[in-house]
Design a protein around this motif. Structure first.
Motif, PDB file in Angstrom:
ATOM      1  N   LEU A   1       4.550   2.903  45.691  1.00  0.00           N
ATOM      2  CA  LEU A   1       5.606   2.204  44.986  1.00  0.00           C
ATOM      3  C   LEU A   1       5.648   2.600  43.534  1.00  0.00           C
ATOM      4  CD1 LEU A   1       5.527  -1.471  46.113  1.00  0.00           C
ATOM      5  CD2 LEU A   1       7.406   0.131  46.213  1.00  0.00           C
ATOM      6  N   LYS A   2       6.793   2.931  43.082  1.00  0.00           N
ATOM      7  CA  LYS A   2       6.936   3.246  41.658  1.00  0.00           C
ATOM      8  C   LYS A   2       8.314   2.837  41.203  1.00  0.00           C
ATOM      9  CE  LYS A   2       3.997   6.380  39.500  1.00  0.00           C
ATOM     10  NZ  LYS A   2       3.349   7.607  39.807  1.00  0.00           N
ATOM     11  N   LEU A   3       8.371   2.389  40.005  1.00  0.00           N
ATOM     12  CA  LEU A   3       9.683   2.174  39.443  1.00  0.00           C
ATOM     13  C   LEU A   3      10.244   3.559  39.164  1.00  0.00           C
ATOM     14  CD1 LEU A   3      11.518  -0.150  38.251  1.00  0.00           C
ATOM     15  CD2 LEU A   3      10.733   0.657  36.062  1.00  0.00           C
ATOM     16  N   HIS A   4      11.454   3.814  39.598  1.00  0.00           N
ATOM     17  CA  HIS A   4      12.013   5.141  39.388  1.00  0.00           C
ATOM     18  C   HIS A   4      12.474   5.267  37.952  1.00  0.00           C
ATOM     19  CE1 HIS A   4      12.123   6.131  43.681  1.00  0.00           C
ATOM     20  NE2 HIS A   4      12.301   4.840  43.805  1.00  0.00           N
ATOM     21  N   LEU A   5      11.530   5.405  37.072  1.00  0.00           N
ATOM     22  CA  LEU A   5      11.918   5.487  35.671  1.00  0.00           C
ATOM     23  C   LEU A   5      11.027   6.502  35.001  1.00  0.00           C
ATOM     24  CD1 LEU A   5      12.693   2.680  33.294  1.00  0.00           C
ATOM     25  CD2 LEU A   5      10.688   3.993  32.793  1.00  0.00           C
ATOM     26  N   ASP A   6      11.625   7.343  34.209  1.00  0.00           N
ATOM     27  CA  ASP A   6      10.834   8.356  33.530  1.00  0.00           C
ATOM     28  C   ASP A   6      10.413   7.819  32.161  1.00  0.00           C
ATOM     29  OD1 ASP A   6       9.756  10.474  32.311  1.00  0.00           O
ATOM     30  OD2 ASP A   6      11.596  11.655  32.174  1.00  0.00           O
ATOM     31  N   PRO A   7       9.144   7.478  32.008  1.00  0.00           N
ATOM     32  CA  PRO A   7       8.714   6.872  30.741  1.00  0.00           C
ATOM     33  C   PRO A   7       8.781   7.855  29.583  1.00  0.00           C
ATOM     34  CG  PRO A   7       6.869   7.043  32.287  1.00  0.00           C
ATOM     35  CD  PRO A   7       8.046   7.655  32.965  1.00  0.00           C
ATOM     36  N   ASP A   8       8.882   9.145  29.910  1.00  0.00           N
ATOM     37  CA  ASP A   8       8.948  10.121  28.825  1.00  0.00           C
ATOM     38  C   ASP A   8      10.378  10.418  28.397  1.00  0.00           C
ATOM     39  OD1 ASP A   8       6.245  10.538  28.289  1.00  0.00           O
ATOM     40  OD2 ASP A   8       6.068  11.584  30.203  1.00  0.00           O
ATOM     41  N   ARG A   9      11.272   9.698  29.003  1.00  0.00           N
ATOM     42  CA  ARG A   9      12.670   9.857  28.622  1.00  0.00           C
ATOM     43  C   ARG A   9      12.822   9.560  27.133  1.00  0.00           C
ATOM     44  NH1 ARG A   9      17.822   8.558  31.324  1.00  0.00           N
ATOM     45  NH2 ARG A   9      19.222   7.820  29.741  1.00  0.00           N
ATOM     46  N   LYS A  10      13.566  10.434  26.500  1.00  0.00           N
ATOM     47  CA  LYS A  10      13.760  10.277  25.065  1.00  0.00           C
ATOM     48  C   LYS A  10      15.030   9.497  24.784  1.00  0.00           C
ATOM     49  CE  LYS A  10      12.024  14.623  23.429  1.00  0.00           C
ATOM     50  NZ  LYS A  10      12.574  15.934  23.186  1.00  0.00           N
ATOM     51  N   VAL A  11      14.956   8.644  23.799  1.00  0.00           N
ATOM     52  CA  VAL A  11      16.159   8.015  23.294  1.00  0.00           C
ATOM     53  C   VAL A  11      16.419   8.662  21.940  1.00  0.00           C
ATOM     54  CG1 VAL A  11      17.200   5.854  22.567  1.00  0.00           C
ATOM     55  CG2 VAL A  11      15.583   5.884  24.473  1.00  0.00           C
ATOM     56  N   SER A  12      17.571   9.261  21.811  1.00  0.00           N
ATOM     57  CA  SER A  12      17.852   9.974  20.566  1.00  0.00           C
ATOM     58  C   SER A  12      18.961   9.296  19.784  1.00  0.00           C
ATOM     59  CB  SER A  12      18.329  11.393  20.849  1.00  0.00           C
ATOM     60  OG  SER A  12      17.405  12.050  21.644  1.00  0.00           O
ATOM     61  N   LEU A  13      18.795   9.288  18.506  1.00  0.00           N
ATOM     62  CA  LEU A  13      19.846   8.804  17.621  1.00  0.00           C
ATOM     63  C   LEU A  13      20.194   9.917  16.667  1.00  0.00           C
ATOM     64  CD1 LEU A  13      18.570   5.360  16.383  1.00  0.00           C
ATOM     65  CD2 LEU A  13      20.335   5.837  18.034  1.00  0.00           C
TER      66      LEU A  13
ATOM     67  N   ALA B   1      16.761   1.543  28.189  1.00  0.00           N
ATOM     68  CA  ALA B   1      15.851   1.352  29.328  1.00  0.00           C
ATOM     69  C   ALA B   1      16.627   1.015  30.600  1.00  0.00           C
ATOM     70  CB  ALA B   1      14.835   0.253  29.006  1.00  0.00           C
ATOM     71  N   ILE B   2      17.647   0.183  30.486  1.00  0.00           N
ATOM     72  CA  ILE B   2      18.427  -0.178  31.683  1.00  0.00           C
ATOM     73  C   ILE B   2      19.144   1.067  32.223  1.00  0.00           C
ATOM     74  CG2 ILE B   2      20.226  -1.655  32.654  1.00  0.00           C
ATOM     75  CD1 ILE B   2      19.659  -3.669  30.410  1.00  0.00           C
ATOM     76  N   CYS B   3      19.744   1.842  31.321  1.00  0.00           N
ATOM     77  CA  CYS B   3      20.415   3.075  31.761  1.00  0.00           C
ATOM     78  C   CYS B   3      19.409   3.999  32.438  1.00  0.00           C
ATOM     79  CB  CYS B   3      21.057   3.801  30.582  1.00  0.00           C
ATOM     80  SG  CYS B   3      22.578   3.041  30.006  1.00  0.00           S
ATOM     81  N   ALA B   4      18.203   4.106  31.868  1.00  0.00           N
ATOM     82  CA  ALA B   4      17.197   5.011  32.432  1.00  0.00           C
ATOM     83  C   ALA B   4      16.856   4.612  33.867  1.00  0.00           C
ATOM     84  CB  ALA B   4      15.939   4.990  31.564  1.00  0.00           C
ATOM     85  N   VAL B   5      16.706   3.330  34.107  1.00  0.00           N
ATOM     86  CA  VAL B   5      16.377   2.884  35.468  1.00  0.00           C
ATOM     87  C   VAL B   5      17.519   3.193  36.426  1.00  0.00           C
ATOM     88  CG1 VAL B   5      15.998   0.857  36.912  1.00  0.00           C
ATOM     89  CG2 VAL B   5      14.775   1.091  34.771  1.00  0.00           C
ATOM     90  N   LEU B   6      18.727   2.846  36.022  1.00  0.00           N
ATOM     91  CA  LEU B   6      19.855   3.051  36.939  1.00  0.00           C
ATOM     92  C   LEU B   6      20.111   4.529  37.191  1.00  0.00           C
ATOM     93  CD1 LEU B   6      22.294   0.238  35.736  1.00  0.00           C
ATOM     94  CD2 LEU B   6      20.908   0.273  37.808  1.00  0.00           C
ATOM     95  N   GLU B   7      19.920   5.351  36.154  1.00  0.00           N
ATOM     96  CA  GLU B   7      20.158   6.787  36.320  1.00  0.00           C
ATOM     97  C   GLU B   7      19.150   7.427  37.264  1.00  0.00           C
ATOM     98  OE1 GLU B   7      20.382   8.292  32.357  1.00  0.00           O
ATOM     99  OE2 GLU B   7      22.513   7.818  32.217  1.00  0.00           O
TER     100      GLU B   7
END
Ligand code: ATP
Ligand code: MG
Length: 312
Positions: A3-15, A279-285
């Motif tokens: 089981l894993k949350l399908h989320l990439d923790p290394d995803r970058k948020v850029s501004l 974070a919400i977008c990352a999970v859904l994507e």
């Protein structure tokens, strides 16, 4: 099944702040590593903004995320395989309500429900503590938001032990083991949900005591904000350290691979909203959401109906 949350923790948020300057942070920086003893004071700064202090770019990025979230929610709905539960916990005036309002402003209300958990009613106290939460869970294709949650059972109930007495629980010692057991029950509950396709995302809005003071003062000084101020919130402030300890213990024991906690720096509202929406977008994507495919036969059928309608 792993089981894993399908989320990439290394995803970058850029501004993108200007042509030369870009601020980035990774979701991992805000996540509580499963099983690790954390210190809110040492490890998480309520004022963290990724090094950037002008909110203009963040507001633009938030608008883009909100738009993206609306698209993703439509896909989630059409795909109809997964649901998403988003839990918000925080001290008073940390900005839960505003974050929910802004981050979810673009989503279709048909596919989203917010439930606020208050002091339990007599009926709710007559049930196990997960009962009222279960009744509010999101179904497939939808997003459920918990404004406070069953986690209050290890926060306000732990800080004010007289609340436990009202729960009519079977006799037993209320010691460290008691709280460990509650954490395990919550972990199991969430694992069960994820097994069933309902993903769980948890946000703790981390506000500093001095920023809470400022916001309380603003609620008193500005007449149009008076309604937001409650004397009870002021009284709870006296238990600040007890709450921080309860939060730390809860974060440490309930941030799991399947349902991690995010500690969201909350002293700057623009930053917390940006981080939450990212974070919400990352999970859904990461869910590989698809619009249902139309078969060839169905396509042909639709074309025939089209012809008939055009011929009318
Ligand atoms: P706002 O003040 O922004 O409207 P809120 O979430 O603070 O939102 P309130 O009605 O002020 O809403 O507070 C709800 C209260 O209910 C909180 O003090 C919270 O600790 C309490 N509460 C929630 N769940 C439980 C629980 N399981 N047991 C006891 N108290 C609870
Ligand atoms: Mg309140």
């Amino acid at each position: 099944m792993k089981l894993k949350l399908h989320l990439d923790p290394d995803r970058k948020v850029s501004l993108k702040v200007s042509k030369q300057h870009k601020v980035e942070f990774r979701l991992r920086q805000l996540m509580v590593p499963p099983g690790k003893k954390i210190s809110l004071k040492r490890d998480y700064s309520p004022g963290f903004t990724g090094g950037y202090h002008d909110k203009t770019a963040a507001v633009e990025q938030l608008a883009a995320n909100v738009e993206r979230l609306a698209e993703l929610q439509e896909r989630l709905y059409a795909d109809d395989r997964y649901g998403l539960l988003i839990v918000f916990q925080a001290m008073d005036a940390a900005g839960k309500d505003g974050a929910i309002k802004h981050v979810m402003s673009g989503v279709n209300p048909q596919g989203c429900r917010v439930t606020s958990f208050k002091v339990p009613s007599a009926e709710e106290l007559d049930h196990d503590y997960l009962w009222r939460a279960s009744r509010a869970l999101p179904g497939r294709g939808t997003i459920g938001i918990f404004n406070r949650s069953y986690y209050e059972e290890t926060l306000v109930v732990r800080v004010h032990s007289e609340l436990l007495a009202k729960q009519k629980l079977p006799p037993g010692d209320v010691d460290e083991d008691f709280w460990r057991r509650r954490f395990k029950e919550m972990n199991n509950f969430e694992k069960y949900l994820v097994h069933n396709g309902i993903f769980v995302l948890k946000f703790f809005l981390n506000l500093s005591k001095s920023e809470q003071r400022k916001r309380f003062l603003a609620r008193i000084e500005e007449p149009e904000k008076n309604w937001k101020f409650s004397t009870a919130d002021y009284r709870e402030r006296a238990y600040w350290n007890d709450y921080q300890a309860a939060y730390e213990d809860m974060l440490r024991h309930t941030s799991t691979e399947v349902a991690p906690w995010f500690v969201i720096p909350a002293d700057n509202k623009w930053f917390s909203r940006l981080a939450i929406s990212a974070a919400i977008c990352a999970v859904l994507e990461s869910l590989d959401l698809k619009f249902p495919e139309v078969s060839k036969e169905r396509r042909r059928e639709l074309q025939e109906i089209q012809k008939a309608l055009e011929g009318e």
